[in-house]
Write a protein that holds these residues in place. Structure first.
Motif, PDB file in Angstrom:
ATOM      1  N   LEU A  46    -103.145 -32.439  68.021  1.00 18.61           N
ATOM      2  CA  LEU A  46    -102.723 -33.795  67.675  1.00 18.61           C
ATOM      3  C   LEU A  46    -102.890 -34.057  66.179  1.00 18.61           C
ATOM      4  N   ALA A  47    -103.960 -33.537  65.608  1.00 18.38           N
ATOM      5  CA  ALA A  47    -104.198 -33.737  64.175  1.00 18.38           C
ATOM      6  C   ALA A  47    -103.206 -32.965  63.317  1.00 18.38           C
ATOM      7  N   SER A  48    -102.546 -31.969  63.887  1.00 19.54           N
ATOM      8  CA  SER A  48    -101.598 -31.176  63.104  1.00 19.54           C
ATOM      9  C   SER A  48    -100.165 -31.681  63.240  1.00 19.54           C
ATOM     10  N   ILE A  49    -100.008 -32.937  63.660  1.00 20.28           N
ATOM     11  CA  ILE A  49     -98.681 -33.551  63.782  1.00 20.28           C
ATOM     12  C   ILE A  49     -98.413 -34.403  62.545  1.00 20.28           C
ATOM     13  N   TYR A  50     -97.267 -34.167  61.916  1.00 11.44           N
ATOM     14  CA  TYR A  50     -96.810 -35.018  60.813  1.00 11.44           C
ATOM     15  C   TYR A  50     -95.865 -36.045  61.408  1.00 11.44           C
ATOM     16  N   ILE A  51     -96.113 -37.312  61.146  1.00  9.84           N
ATOM     17  CA  ILE A  51     -95.274 -38.396  61.663  1.00  9.84           C
ATOM     18  C   ILE A  51     -94.290 -38.773  60.565  1.00  9.84           C
ATOM     19  N   THR A  52     -93.009 -38.582  60.833  1.00 10.77           N
ATOM     20  CA  THR A  52     -91.995 -38.907  59.832  1.00 10.77           C
ATOM     21  C   THR A  52     -91.931 -40.422  59.650  1.00 10.77           C
ATOM     22  N   ALA A  74    -109.014 -38.130  59.588  1.00 10.74           N
ATOM     23  CA  ALA A  74    -108.228 -38.013  58.361  1.00 10.74           C
ATOM     24  C   ALA A  74    -108.579 -36.763  57.551  1.00 10.74           C
ATOM     25  N   THR A  75    -108.579 -35.639  58.215  1.00  6.91           N
ATOM     26  CA  THR A  75    -108.846 -34.384  57.527  1.00  6.91           C
ATOM     27  C   THR A  75    -107.532 -33.752  57.074  1.00  6.91           C
ATOM     28  N   ASN A  76    -107.636 -32.844  56.129  1.00  6.62           N
ATOM     29  CA  ASN A  76    -106.463 -32.110  55.669  1.00  6.62           C
ATOM     30  C   ASN A  76    -106.233 -30.926  56.593  1.00  6.62           C
ATOM     31  N   VAL A  77    -105.345 -31.110  57.531  1.00  4.56           N
ATOM     32  CA  VAL A  77    -105.008 -30.080  58.501  1.00  4.56           C
ATOM     33  C   VAL A  77    -103.563 -29.678  58.248  1.00  4.56           C
ATOM     34  N   LYS A  78    -103.289 -28.399  58.360  1.00  8.02           N
ATOM     35  CA  LYS A  78    -101.923 -27.922  58.184  1.00  8.02           C
ATOM     36  C   LYS A  78    -101.048 -28.540  59.268  1.00  8.02           C
ATOM     37  N   LYS A  79     -99.937 -29.110  58.863  1.00 13.10           N
ATOM     38  CA  LYS A  79     -99.036 -29.784  59.793  1.00 13.10           C
ATOM     39  C   LYS A  79     -98.098 -28.766  60.425  1.00 13.10           C
ATOM     40  N   LEU A  80     -98.337 -28.469  61.695  1.00 10.24           N
ATOM     41  CA  LEU A  80     -97.529 -27.501  62.430  1.00 10.24           C
ATOM     42  C   LEU A  80     -96.387 -28.154  63.186  1.00 10.24           C
ATOM     43  N   PHE A  81     -96.487 -29.474  63.399  1.00 11.86           N
ATOM     44  CA  PHE A  81     -95.504 -30.184  64.200  1.00 11.86           C
ATOM     45  C   PHE A  81     -95.001 -31.404  63.448  1.00 11.86           C
ATOM     46  N   ALA A 118     -92.628 -27.571  63.153  1.00 14.63           N
ATOM     47  CA  ALA A 118     -92.288 -27.766  61.743  1.00 14.63           C
ATOM     48  C   ALA A 118     -91.604 -26.547  61.146  1.00 14.63           C
ATOM     49  N   ALA A 119     -91.960 -25.376  61.603  1.00 11.31           N
ATOM     50  CA  ALA A 119     -91.430 -24.149  61.001  1.00 11.31           C
ATOM     51  C   ALA A 119     -89.948 -23.943  61.274  1.00 11.31           C
ATOM     52  N   ASN A 120     -89.525 -24.196  62.519  1.00 13.45           N
ATOM     53  CA  ASN A 120     -88.138 -23.886  62.842  1.00 13.45           C
ATOM     54  C   ASN A 120     -87.361 -25.056  63.428  1.00 13.45           C
ATOM     55  N   GLY A 121     -87.964 -26.227  63.580  1.00 17.91           N
ATOM     56  CA  GLY A 121     -87.263 -27.399  64.084  1.00 17.91           C
ATOM     57  C   GLY A 121     -87.013 -27.379  65.582  1.00 17.91           C
ATOM     58  N   GLN A 122     -87.632 -26.455  66.303  1.00 21.68           N
ATOM     59  CA  GLN A 122     -87.454 -26.365  67.753  1.00 21.68           C
ATOM     60  C   GLN A 122     -88.095 -27.585  68.413  1.00 21.68           C
ATOM     61  N   THR A 123     -87.319 -28.296  69.240  1.00 20.94           N
ATOM     62  CA  THR A 123     -87.846 -29.455  69.962  1.00 20.94           C
ATOM     63  C   THR A 123     -88.746 -28.977  71.084  1.00 20.94           C
ATOM     64  N   MET A 124     -89.973 -29.474  71.097  1.00 18.90           N
ATOM     65  CA  MET A 124     -90.962 -29.056  72.088  1.00 18.90           C
ATOM     66  C   MET A 124     -91.044 -30.042  73.247  1.00 18.90           C
ATOM     67  N   VAL A 181     -99.630 -20.857  69.346  1.00 17.34           N
ATOM     68  CA  VAL A 181     -98.683 -19.894  68.790  1.00 17.34           C
ATOM     69  C   VAL A 181     -98.403 -20.296  67.360  1.00 17.34           C
ATOM     70  N   GLN A 182     -98.780 -19.463  66.463  1.00 15.20           N
ATOM     71  CA  GLN A 182     -98.556 -19.774  65.050  1.00 15.20           C
ATOM     72  C   GLN A 182     -97.093 -19.514  64.709  1.00 15.20           C
ATOM     73  N   PRO A 183     -96.443 -20.435  63.987  1.00 13.32           N
ATOM     74  CA  PRO A 183     -95.029 -20.273  63.651  1.00 13.32           C
ATOM     75  C   PRO A 183     -94.816 -19.131  62.661  1.00 13.32           C
TER      76      PRO A 183
END
Length: 183
Positions: A46-52, A74-81, A118-124, A181-183
């Motif tokens: 959940l923390a790795s979600i970027y909200i547009t 509010a940590t700096n987490v890599k945004k995977l989603f 985030a890496a490939n735009g695949q809808t999950m 699964v890492q992108p």
């Protein structure tokens, strides 16, 4: 005789509740609202979600509410989603008086969302959620405006919590390897 029936009926209920508790604990049941309801991995997902960014003021408020719920520390987490959200708002006036003035209003907010990698735009996952919040329409315009804004705030909090729960359930779901699964 009546006392005898009450005693056995009471025991029957107690045994039934005990059996239900044992059955639920054996089936992998996890409480949705408990302190440990969201696993550590799901919290990281959940923390790795970027909200547009979301259009209009209600959208800004929803984005802020989602940010506080998805990333409470509010940590700096890599945004995977990436979470894309659109919001629609409508107001319906109810309780019409004889002079054709309304005394009650329903504010309806509908949010449609889609979670993408985030890496490939695949809808999950994607979905929509809707909430209705009521307020009083008063003779004072300022009081009505304040009541409508309060209804909007309550509706946005409800939307944000519902979306957080749905995303947490998605990440906890069986076979969900979304964050693993890492992108």
């Amino acid at each position: 005789m009546l006392l005898f029936k009450r005693f056995f009926f009471s025991r029957f209920i107690q045994i039934g509740v005990l059996c239900a508790a044992v059955a639920l604990s054996a089936c992998g049941y996890r409480p949705l609202y408990g302190q440990n309801s969201v696993s550590t991995q799901s919290q990281a997902d959940l923390a790795s979600i970027y909200i547009t960014p979301i259009d209009n003021r209600a959208g800004q408020m929803l984005r802020s509410a989602l940010s506080h719920r998805l990333m409470p520390k509010a940590t700096n987490v890599k945004k995977l989603f990436k979470l894309n959200v659109t919001i629609e708002e409508s107001i319906t006036e109810l309780a019409v008086e004889r002079d054709a003035s309304a005394t009650r209003g329903n504010l309806t907010l509908t949010a449609k969302y889609s979670l993408e990698r985030a890496a490939n735009g695949q809808t999950m996952t994607s979905g929509s959620t809707k909430t209705v919040s009521s307020y009083n329409i008063l003779t004072s315009d300022f009081a009505t405006f304040s009541a409508e804004n309060d209804a909007r705030s309550r509706a946005i909090d409800d939307l944000a919590e519902t979306m957080r729960m749905r995303l947490a359930i998605y990440f906890q779901g069986p076979g969900s390897s979304a964050g693993r699964v890492q992108p």
